[in-house]
Enzyme design. Sequence first.
Site, PDB file in Angstrom:
ATOM      1  N   THR A  18      30.726  42.469  45.363  1.00 48.53           N
ATOM      2  CA  THR A  18      29.378  42.862  44.952  1.00 48.53           C
ATOM      3  C   THR A  18      28.725  41.750  44.131  1.00 48.53           C
ATOM      4  O   THR A  18      27.528  41.514  44.219  1.00 48.53           O
ATOM      5  CB  THR A  18      29.433  44.159  44.099  1.00 48.53           C
ATOM      6  OG1 THR A  18      30.185  45.144  44.789  1.00 48.53           O
ATOM      7  CG2 THR A  18      28.049  44.696  43.811  1.00 48.53           C
ATOM      8  N   ARG A  22      35.944  37.975  42.136  1.00 46.84           N
ATOM      9  CA  ARG A  22      36.631  38.486  40.943  1.00 46.84           C
ATOM     10  C   ARG A  22      38.077  38.757  41.270  1.00 46.84           C
ATOM     11  O   ARG A  22      38.368  39.472  42.228  1.00 46.84           O
ATOM     12  CB  ARG A  22      35.988  39.786  40.445  1.00 46.84           C
ATOM     13  CG  ARG A  22      34.664  39.522  39.806  1.00 46.84           C
ATOM     14  CD  ARG A  22      34.108  40.745  39.118  1.00 46.84           C
ATOM     15  NE  ARG A  22      32.702  40.472  38.869  1.00 46.84           N
ATOM     16  CZ  ARG A  22      31.811  41.382  38.556  1.00 46.84           C
ATOM     17  NH1 ARG A  22      32.179  42.639  38.429  1.00 46.84           N
ATOM     18  NH2 ARG A  22      30.553  41.038  38.357  1.00 46.84           N
ATOM     19  N   SER A 113      32.386  40.029  34.444  1.00 48.86           N
ATOM     20  CA  SER A 113      31.494  41.057  33.922  1.00 48.86           C
ATOM     21  C   SER A 113      32.174  42.071  33.016  1.00 48.86           C
ATOM     22  O   SER A 113      32.713  41.712  31.987  1.00 48.86           O
ATOM     23  CB  SER A 113      30.807  41.743  35.103  1.00 48.86           C
ATOM     24  OG  SER A 113      29.847  42.614  34.630  1.00 48.86           O
ATOM     25  N   HIS A 114      32.187  43.325  33.457  1.00 49.50           N
ATOM     26  CA  HIS A 114      32.701  44.412  32.623  1.00 49.50           C
ATOM     27  C   HIS A 114      34.208  44.587  32.776  1.00 49.50           C
ATOM     28  O   HIS A 114      34.792  45.447  32.139  1.00 49.50           O
ATOM     29  CB  HIS A 114      32.006  45.717  33.022  1.00 49.50           C
ATOM     30  CG  HIS A 114      32.147  45.996  34.485  1.00 49.50           C
ATOM     31  ND1 HIS A 114      31.477  45.260  35.435  1.00 49.50           N
ATOM     32  CD2 HIS A 114      32.908  46.873  35.162  1.00 49.50           C
ATOM     33  CE1 HIS A 114      31.804  45.683  36.637  1.00 49.50           C
ATOM     34  NE2 HIS A 114      32.678  46.661  36.509  1.00 49.50           N
ATOM     35  N   LYS A 126      30.675  33.080  40.208  1.00 52.08           N
ATOM     36  CA  LYS A 126      29.641  33.336  41.210  1.00 52.08           C
ATOM     37  C   LYS A 126      28.629  32.194  41.207  1.00 52.08           C
ATOM     38  O   LYS A 126      28.476  31.489  40.200  1.00 52.08           O
ATOM     39  CB  LYS A 126      28.953  34.678  40.969  1.00 52.08           C
ATOM     40  CG  LYS A 126      28.170  34.757  39.690  1.00 52.08           C
ATOM     41  CD  LYS A 126      27.462  36.096  39.594  1.00 52.08           C
ATOM     42  CE  LYS A 126      26.809  36.200  38.230  1.00 52.08           C
ATOM     43  NZ  LYS A 126      25.938  37.339  38.094  1.00 52.08           N
ATOM     44  N   ASP A 277      27.797  44.495  28.012  1.00 50.21           N
ATOM     45  CA  ASP A 277      29.100  44.262  28.636  1.00 50.21           C
ATOM     46  C   ASP A 277      29.611  42.836  28.438  1.00 50.21           C
ATOM     47  O   ASP A 277      29.044  42.058  27.671  1.00 50.21           O
ATOM     48  CB  ASP A 277      29.032  44.595  30.133  1.00 50.21           C
ATOM     49  CG  ASP A 277      28.200  43.584  30.899  1.00 50.21           C
ATOM     50  OD1 ASP A 277      27.300  42.985  30.291  1.00 50.21           O
ATOM     51  OD2 ASP A 277      28.447  43.398  32.102  1.00 50.21           O
ATOM     52  N   ASP A 279      29.505  40.012  30.095  1.00 48.00           N
ATOM     53  CA  ASP A 279      28.628  38.855  30.293  1.00 48.00           C
ATOM     54  C   ASP A 279      27.174  39.129  29.932  1.00 48.00           C
ATOM     55  O   ASP A 279      26.295  38.314  30.219  1.00 48.00           O
ATOM     56  CB  ASP A 279      28.730  38.341  31.735  1.00 48.00           C
ATOM     57  CG  ASP A 279      28.312  39.386  32.760  1.00 48.00           C
ATOM     58  OD1 ASP A 279      28.402  40.581  32.460  1.00 48.00           O
ATOM     59  OD2 ASP A 279      27.893  39.004  33.874  1.00 48.00           O
ATOM     60  N   ASP A 281      24.890  41.392  30.941  1.00 47.43           N
ATOM     61  CA  ASP A 281      23.815  41.850  31.823  1.00 47.43           C
ATOM     62  C   ASP A 281      23.685  43.371  31.871  1.00 47.43           C
ATOM     63  O   ASP A 281      22.697  43.891  32.366  1.00 47.43           O
ATOM     64  CB  ASP A 281      23.930  41.239  33.229  1.00 47.43           C
ATOM     65  CG  ASP A 281      25.259  41.507  33.899  1.00 47.43           C
ATOM     66  OD1 ASP A 281      26.094  42.211  33.305  1.00 47.43           O
ATOM     67  OD2 ASP A 281      25.463  41.008  35.029  1.00 47.43           O
ATOM     68  N   ARG A 282      24.682  44.095  31.363  1.00 46.38           N
ATOM     69  CA  ARG A 282      24.581  45.563  31.386  1.00 46.38           C
ATOM     70  C   ARG A 282      24.162  46.094  30.018  1.00 46.38           C
ATOM     71  O   ARG A 282      24.366  45.423  29.003  1.00 46.38           O
ATOM     72  CB  ARG A 282      25.936  46.190  31.712  1.00 46.38           C
ATOM     73  CG  ARG A 282      26.423  45.863  33.081  1.00 46.38           C
ATOM     74  CD  ARG A 282      27.697  46.622  33.374  1.00 46.38           C
ATOM     75  NE  ARG A 282      28.085  46.373  34.751  1.00 46.38           N
ATOM     76  CZ  ARG A 282      28.802  47.190  35.492  1.00 46.38           C
ATOM     77  NH1 ARG A 282      29.247  48.311  34.975  1.00 46.38           N
ATOM     78  NH2 ARG A 282      29.099  46.900  36.732  1.00 46.38           N
ATOM     79  N   LYS A 376      20.197  41.171  36.007  1.00 42.88           N
ATOM     80  CA  LYS A 376      19.920  42.251  35.079  1.00 42.88           C
ATOM     81  C   LYS A 376      20.174  41.735  33.670  1.00 42.88           C
ATOM     82  O   LYS A 376      20.851  40.730  33.494  1.00 42.88           O
ATOM     83  CB  LYS A 376      20.757  43.479  35.408  1.00 42.88           C
ATOM     84  CG  LYS A 376      22.255  43.277  35.476  1.00 42.88           C
ATOM     85  CD  LYS A 376      22.874  44.556  36.004  1.00 42.88           C
ATOM     86  CE  LYS A 376      24.384  44.521  35.990  1.00 42.88           C
ATOM     87  NZ  LYS A 376      24.949  43.841  37.162  1.00 42.88           N
TER      88      LYS A 376
END
Length: 543
Positions: A18, A22, A113-114, A126, A277, A279, A281-282, A376
């Site tokens: 996605t 990872r 990320s999370h 990425k 989170d 990185d 973005d959340r 995001k």
Amino acid sequence: MSINTVSTTPFSDQKPGTSGLRKAVTVFQQPNYLENFVQSIFNSLEDCQGKTIVLGGDGRYYNRQAIQIILKMAAANGIGKVLVGKGGILSTPAASAVIRQYQAFGGIVLSASHNPGGKDGDFGIKYNITNGGPAPEKITEAIFSCSKTITNYKIFETNDIDLDKLSILRIGEMAVEVIDPVEPYAKLMETLFDFAKIRQLLQGNFKMCVDSMHAVTGTYAKEIFENRLGAQPGTVMNGVPLEDFGGGHPDPNLVYAHDLVDILFGDNAPDFGAASDGDGDRNMILGNNFFVTPSDSLAVLTANATLVPGYKSGLTGVARSMPTSAAADRVAAKLGINCYETPTGWKFFGNLLDADKATLCGEESFGTGSNHIREKDGLWAVLFWLNILAVTGKSVEEILTDHWQTYGRNFYSRHDYEEVAKEPAMELMDRLRGISKELPGQKFGSYTVDYADDFSYTDPIDGSVSNKQGIRIGFTDGSRIVFRLSGTGTKGATLRVYLESYESDVSKHKVETQTALKPLIEMAEEIAKIYQYTQRKEPTVIT
Ligand code: G16
């Protein structure tokens, strides 16, 4: 200093998910694993010779080592200049902002990320394109394809460079500029939000708490909320970024952000709480004893956007991922703007934002953002909320209650079955795909299936088609159940079940969410036979 061409053999598992590639840190630490993927990025890019790229990550374990390797490979592959965040740090939104501000050719962002970090945690990488956003599928497919046939990679033989001083250095012909990771991002935020109004709010009786979960936003949040906006020192909790996130799971939801949840749902709770989170973005937004679902958050931001300086002239449109609730659709309909439904993955918003079809975007997975960048953006969402609270003088709960009164309430929850066996999880999805044609018209208690399909998306800008994006089962009363397998997990499979129902009757808006959704939760089990395929009676995470 010299360029080395190193022989290698392909790994078969370098297909980006996605959001990039990872894997467990130990997978990335295998000889040549990272190098193969990075070389595949360079091989798949046309015309990157002499260009500028941005490089940085969320600071998790292996970030520094990976940065040094990528810098040496970039130099050996003819990149002209790399802008790298001091200490190897750039939050995902900051990386996107820097790519855009410097008009860079693209960027490499290191993050899972999370997902948890540390030696036994996950790592990720990425590629982001010139618009600052995640590479679209066409590019990730090209990278994957290169990774399957790679025979060698190029790397400069030289000492590591000092990442901890703002400076301009060289590796061979390539310049390396170590930049401040916070300043460009903080400046951008000042152009979008009414900092003076937010400062007034934060220096009054208003109390807030921001949980950075020992991840990358610690540095950004302290600078923005405490230094620039004058929030009380200590407003930012878990604010020291750590390589293993302090052993936590840096996913801002009700389960993993428990430190913050305990405070906001405790006695003498503050007025506002937010978490972000790994990185950055959340985001998760909380009020005093109140949780805002990410789907509702997008709807509220859309409805109130013109209160915020950066959006005061209105929105061109709004976009949400398919599993996200239709709360934003209702606002869009009232505003007379389009609401686009895309597959899960921020990369699907890029074309809509570039073509100015949408100004705000959001996902149920705690992601909200706008056309200011192409990722995001967690702290942006927090500032957006603070700006609305400062202008309206209302509490978070009042804003939601008023919102539901106007638009009705989309009850919403996601049930995750994490780390289940992969094969049976895929069989569950195949079976649903198979029966979806027979479902329309079938009755389950008082519910009748209206439609059932496997979501397919045709990008309105470039016409590209993405199939198999999740099974949707819609009922005649507007309720919906969606089944998807996560594309970001690294162990087994994660089944996500998304549940949504609509309630226009104000007297029923205060019903507890899981209670309101109980009939749908039971139907999800009945239709998908979750227990039979996963051996799980309960989800591991409910958000
Ligand atoms: C990534 C993507 C999001 C997606 C999320 C969850 O977020 O950028 O668009 O909604 O994963 O995806 P999945 O349901 O496939 O696990 P992040 O924050 O992990 O980069």
